[in-house]
Design a protein around this motif. Structure first.
Motif, PDB file in Angstrom:
ATOM      1  N   PRO A 152     -18.718  64.796 -11.689  1.00 23.01           N
ATOM      2  CA  PRO A 152     -19.634  65.711 -12.383  1.00 23.01           C
ATOM      3  C   PRO A 152     -18.846  66.653 -13.283  1.00 23.01           C
ATOM      4  CG  PRO A 152     -20.162  65.562 -10.056  1.00 23.01           C
ATOM      5  CD  PRO A 152     -18.856  64.862 -10.230  1.00 23.01           C
ATOM      6  N   PRO A 153     -19.318  66.904 -14.503  1.00 21.86           N
ATOM      7  CA  PRO A 153     -18.549  67.706 -15.449  1.00 21.86           C
ATOM      8  C   PRO A 153     -18.336  69.141 -14.981  1.00 21.86           C
ATOM      9  CG  PRO A 153     -20.752  67.290 -16.281  1.00 21.86           C
ATOM     10  CD  PRO A 153     -20.583  66.432 -15.077  1.00 21.86           C
ATOM     11  N   ARG A 154     -17.185  69.654 -15.349  1.00 16.39           N
ATOM     12  CA  ARG A 154     -16.747  70.989 -14.941  1.00 16.39           C
ATOM     13  C   ARG A 154     -16.572  71.854 -16.183  1.00 16.39           C
ATOM     14  NH1 ARG A 154     -12.314  69.287 -13.541  1.00 16.39           N
ATOM     15  NH2 ARG A 154     -12.904  68.711 -11.414  1.00 16.39           N
ATOM     16  N   LEU A 155     -17.108  73.047 -16.154  1.00 14.85           N
ATOM     17  CA  LEU A 155     -16.946  73.991 -17.249  1.00 14.85           C
ATOM     18  C   LEU A 155     -15.803  74.945 -16.937  1.00 14.85           C
ATOM     19  CD1 LEU A 155     -17.775  75.468 -19.864  1.00 14.85           C
ATOM     20  CD2 LEU A 155     -19.456  76.728 -18.485  1.00 14.85           C
ATOM     21  N   VAL A 156     -14.805  74.967 -17.807  1.00 16.57           N
ATOM     22  CA  VAL A 156     -13.711  75.921 -17.700  1.00 16.57           C
ATOM     23  C   VAL A 156     -13.931  76.984 -18.778  1.00 16.57           C
ATOM     24  CG1 VAL A 156     -11.210  76.267 -17.801  1.00 16.57           C
ATOM     25  CG2 VAL A 156     -12.140  74.135 -16.850  1.00 16.57           C
ATOM     26  N   ALA A 157     -14.164  78.207 -18.355  1.00 16.36           N
ATOM     27  CA  ALA A 157     -14.367  79.311 -19.298  1.00 16.36           C
ATOM     28  C   ALA A 157     -13.000  79.821 -19.743  1.00 16.36           C
ATOM     29  CB  ALA A 157     -15.161  80.435 -18.629  1.00 16.36           C
ATOM     30  N   VAL A 158     -12.689  79.624 -21.018  1.00 17.16           N
ATOM     31  CA  VAL A 158     -11.378  80.011 -21.531  1.00 17.16           C
ATOM     32  C   VAL A 158     -11.377  81.513 -21.806  1.00 17.16           C
ATOM     33  CG1 VAL A 158      -9.688  79.677 -23.369  1.00 17.16           C
ATOM     34  CG2 VAL A 158     -11.000  77.721 -22.490  1.00 17.16           C
ATOM     35  N   SER A 159     -10.544  82.212 -21.040  1.00 18.89           N
ATOM     36  CA  SER A 159     -10.609  83.670 -21.030  1.00 18.89           C
ATOM     37  C   SER A 159      -9.380  84.346 -21.621  1.00 18.89           C
ATOM     38  CB  SER A 159     -10.822  84.157 -19.590  1.00 18.89           C
ATOM     39  OG  SER A 159      -9.910  83.530 -18.695  1.00 18.89           O
ATOM     40  N   MET A 213     -11.414  67.155 -22.221  1.00 19.09           N
ATOM     41  CA  MET A 213     -11.473  67.134 -23.687  1.00 19.09           C
ATOM     42  C   MET A 213     -12.755  67.821 -24.129  1.00 19.09           C
ATOM     43  SD  MET A 213     -12.187  63.028 -24.179  1.00 19.09           S
ATOM     44  CE  MET A 213     -13.806  62.299 -23.818  1.00 19.09           C
ATOM     45  N   GLY A 214     -12.676  68.451 -25.296  1.00 20.01           N
ATOM     46  CA  GLY A 214     -13.833  69.171 -25.801  1.00 20.01           C
ATOM     47  C   GLY A 214     -13.689  70.664 -25.612  1.00 20.01           C
ATOM     48  N   PHE A 232     -17.768  70.379 -27.407  1.00 17.75           N
ATOM     49  CA  PHE A 232     -17.806  70.018 -25.988  1.00 17.75           C
ATOM     50  C   PHE A 232     -18.993  69.112 -25.654  1.00 17.75           C
ATOM     51  CE2 PHE A 232     -20.759  73.542 -25.820  1.00 17.75           C
ATOM     52  CZ  PHE A 232     -21.621  73.245 -24.778  1.00 17.75           C
ATOM     53  N   GLU A 233     -20.110  69.284 -26.357  1.00 12.94           N
ATOM     54  CA  GLU A 233     -21.274  68.441 -26.064  1.00 12.94           C
ATOM     55  C   GLU A 233     -21.004  66.989 -26.453  1.00 12.94           C
ATOM     56  OE1 GLU A 233     -25.241  71.005 -26.435  1.00 12.94           O
ATOM     57  OE2 GLU A 233     -23.855  71.397 -28.080  1.00 12.94           O
ATOM     58  N   ARG A 267     -13.374  72.826 -21.995  1.00 16.64           N
ATOM     59  CA  ARG A 267     -12.764  74.144 -22.079  1.00 16.64           C
ATOM     60  C   ARG A 267     -13.460  74.941 -23.188  1.00 16.64           C
ATOM     61  NH1 ARG A 267      -9.233  70.103 -22.667  1.00 16.64           N
ATOM     62  NH2 ARG A 267      -8.707  70.744 -24.780  1.00 16.64           N
ATOM     63  N   VAL A 268     -14.262  75.905 -22.794  1.00 10.07           N
ATOM     64  CA  VAL A 268     -15.092  76.636 -23.753  1.00 10.07           C
ATOM     65  C   VAL A 268     -14.770  78.124 -23.667  1.00 10.07           C
ATOM     66  CG1 VAL A 268     -17.445  77.165 -24.495  1.00 10.07           C
ATOM     67  CG2 VAL A 268     -16.905  74.900 -23.548  1.00 10.07           C
ATOM     68  N   GLY A 269     -14.425  78.719 -24.808  1.00  9.53           N
ATOM     69  CA  GLY A 269     -14.086  80.128 -24.841  1.00  9.53           C
ATOM     70  C   GLY A 269     -15.009  80.966 -25.697  1.00  9.53           C
ATOM     71  N   SER A 270     -14.940  80.778 -27.020  1.00  8.15           N
ATOM     72  CA  SER A 270     -15.681  81.654 -27.943  1.00  8.15           C
ATOM     73  C   SER A 270     -17.189  81.538 -27.784  1.00  8.15           C
ATOM     74  CB  SER A 270     -15.279  81.345 -29.395  1.00  8.15           C
ATOM     75  OG  SER A 270     -15.577  80.002 -29.730  1.00  8.15           O
ATOM     76  N   ARG A 271     -17.688  80.389 -27.365  1.00  8.72           N
ATOM     77  CA  ARG A 271     -19.133  80.233 -27.180  1.00  8.72           C
ATOM     78  C   ARG A 271     -19.629  81.011 -25.950  1.00  8.72           C
ATOM     79  NH1 ARG A 271     -21.308  75.302 -29.227  1.00  8.72           N
ATOM     80  NH2 ARG A 271     -23.241  75.823 -28.122  1.00  8.72           N
TER      81      ARG A 271
END
Length: 245
Positions: free
Chosen positions: A37-44, A212-213, A218-219, A230-234
């Protein structure tokens, strides 16, 4: 852990709304990956501890940092059940500092056999009772300026981790990819990483993930099988860089 003050009510609501939006998109894709299952890493990176705590209070647990010093400082003052990902370029002389972080969950930027061994030794020396998750970063675009293992060397690095680094757990492959590739559909860098993953799984009997993404793609990465984005600015918005890092 020292006390961390929450940001303003307005800022908390902003992070909460952004996280709900991004997290929802990640969760909706879970039906496409029953194995991982996909994992969201909040880039901080560059974000204050107060922002991270606001996201934590919304249920987010995986956070990514690019700089060892910043990661060490934040890990010391934020909740101990955060799962930290190191996503910056790995330097051999920083492996010991990374290994000293009790709740370091993954290093996503292994780019050589030598660094894998160095990190393995540091992790073992720190006395952890569990293995450290690692991703092999792959230079899927063959750009000289890009970090990562060259595609033809990925199998050798993977074998070194699996066979020699008993303190490490090879979790998957990671790529950043090229700017040009990120503007294409399908993204050729994501396709290459997926093919490399499939080949390794077949050769070594593994079940590897794909990291990746990022905020802008990322979508699409999830559509192509990403299990770690890996999502930061969003989530946190843009912020001036820290020139001291």
């Amino acid at each position: 852990m020292s006390a961390v003050q929450l940001p303003s009510t307005e800022r908390r609501k902003e992070i909460e709304a952004n996280l709900a939006d991004i997290g929802g998109a990640v969760q909706r894709s879970s039906r496409a990956s029953s194995t991982h299952p996909p994992r969201l890493v909040a880039v901080s990176k560059y974000k204050p501890a107060s922002d991270i705590l606001a996201a934590y209070n919304c249920g987010q647990r995986h956070f990514g940092e690019n700089y060892v010093q910043e990661l060490c400082e934040k890990a010391a003052e934020l909740p101990s059940d955060i799962s930290w990902h190191f996503i910056g370029r790995l330097q051999s002389n920083k492996c010991k500092a990374l290994a000293a972080i009790p709740n370091l969950w993954a290093v996503e930027t292994i780019d050589s056999e030598a660094k894998a061994r160095k990190l393995n030794d540091a992790w073992g020396g720190a006395g952890h009772s569990r293995g450290l998750n690692v991703f092999i970063q792959v230079n899927t675009s063959d750009e000289e300026s890009k970090g990562g293992v060259e595609q033809h060397d990925v199998e050798a690095v993977a074998r070194a981790i699996v066979e020699e680094c008993k303190g490490l757990r090879l979790l998957g492959l990671m790529t950043i990819g090229s700017i040009e590739g990120s503007q294409q559909r399908p993204n050729p860098d994501f396709l290459r990483l997926r093919q490399l993953r499939d080949d390794l799984n077949a050769k070594l009997g593994l079940s590897l993930e794909l990291s990746m993404g990022m905020s802008d793609d990322f979508e699409h990465a999830l559509e192509l099988g990403a299990t770690n984005v890996r999502v930061g600015s969003r989530i946190f918005g843009s912020r001036a860089t820290n020139a001291t890092q």
